[in-house]
Motif scaffolding. Structure first.
Motif, short mmCIF file in Angstrom:
data_model
loop_
_atom_site.label_atom_id
_atom_site.label_comp_id
_atom_site.label_asym_id
_atom_site.label_seq_id
_atom_site.Cartn_x
_atom_site.Cartn_y
_atom_site.Cartn_z
N HIS A 75 0.84 -1.58 0.07
CA HIS A 75 0.32 -0.28 0.39
C HIS A 75 0.77 1.11 -0.44
N SER A 76 0.12 2.03 -0.78
CA SER A 76 1.46 3.54 -0.53
C SER A 76 1.48 4.16 1.15
N ILE A 77 1.94 4.60 0.80
CA ILE A 77 2.53 5.65 2.48
C ILE A 77 2.89 7.54 1.49
N GLY A 78 2.85 8.03 2.51
CA GLY A 78 2.97 9.34 2.12
C GLY A 78 2.45 10.23 0.87
N GLY A 79 2.86 11.14 0.58
CA GLY A 79 2.57 12.36 0.04
C GLY A 79 3.09 11.71 -1.78
N GLY A 80 3.87 10.60 -1.89
CA GLY A 80 3.67 10.87 -3.42
C GLY A 80 2.59 10.73 -4.32
N ASP A 81 3.08 10.76 -5.85
CA ASP A 81 2.24 10.70 -7.00
C ASP A 81 1.32 10.09 -7.05
N LEU A 82 1.28 8.81 -6.72
CA LEU A 82 0.01 7.67 -7.14
C LEU A 82 -0.56 7.05 -5.83
N LYS A 83 -1.39 6.99 -4.95
CA LYS A 83 -1.88 5.87 -4.90
C LYS A 83 -2.37 4.59 -4.74
#
Length: 182
Positions: free
Chosen positions: A125-133
């Motif tokens: 699962h994505s975390i943080g404020g990246g470009d893609l969730k």
């Protein structure tokens, strides 16, 4: 560069800890070992996006043949359509569970002692404020070439990425991964 040096130091410290664990395992009945590996994988272009993923995993082998680990996931999606060229970059965390299907006990025609074939399932699962969730689901079969302190691996698998971003559609594809482990 600093991240690379820290990662190499982490791998070597995991290796020394695993070697100590193996010495103590030889003296006891309980066989819990620690492992660490890193894997780079690339998939073919789909919906204009080429996903390149990096997994750094630390895990344990609580019982013979079973592995359980946690992963840091680095995601880089190279994107190209008719109007623009760009990339999406994000980070994630995940878990994995693997099972050893085969381990060569002696040298043979196709196998050498210590080579093994594993299967693995992953969730991320994505975390943080990246470009893609995203949510990631992954299944693979892995050949491990285990002839020295550092193991080499080749993985072929299927990955589904459920995108939660409006710019990128869900994608699923077969991938090829190359890794090293201790």
């Amino acid at each position: 560069m600093r991240k690379l040096v820290l990662f190499i130091l982490l791998l070597f410290s995991c290796h020394s800890f695993a070697a100590e664990q193996q010495d103590s395992v030889a003296k006891s009945r309980h066989r819990v070992t620690l492992y660490g590996d890193t894997e780079e994988s690339v998939s073919p272009r789909q919906h204009g996006l080429i996903p390149i993923m990096s997994f750094t995993t630390i895990g344990i082998e609580p019982v013979r043949r079973l592995t359980i680990g946690v992963s840091y996931i680095g995601y880089l999606g190279l994107y190209k359509d008719s109007e623009r060229k760009t990339y999406y970059q994000t980070q994630g965390i995940g878990g994995e569970c693997g099972w050893q299907l085969f381990k060569a006990k002696k040298d043979g025609t196709f196998w050498d002692k210590g080579d093994e074939i594993d299967i693995r399932a992953r969730y991320g699962h994505s975390i943080g404020g990246g470009d893609l969730k995203y949510d990631l689901y992954d299944a693979a079969i892995i050949y491990r070439y285990m002839r020295s302190v550092i193991d080499l691996s080749l993985a072929v698998g299927y990955r589904f990425i459920n995108s939660h971003s409006s710019e990128v559609r869900n994608h699923s594809n077969v991938y090829l991964g190359i890794g090293i482990g201790i």
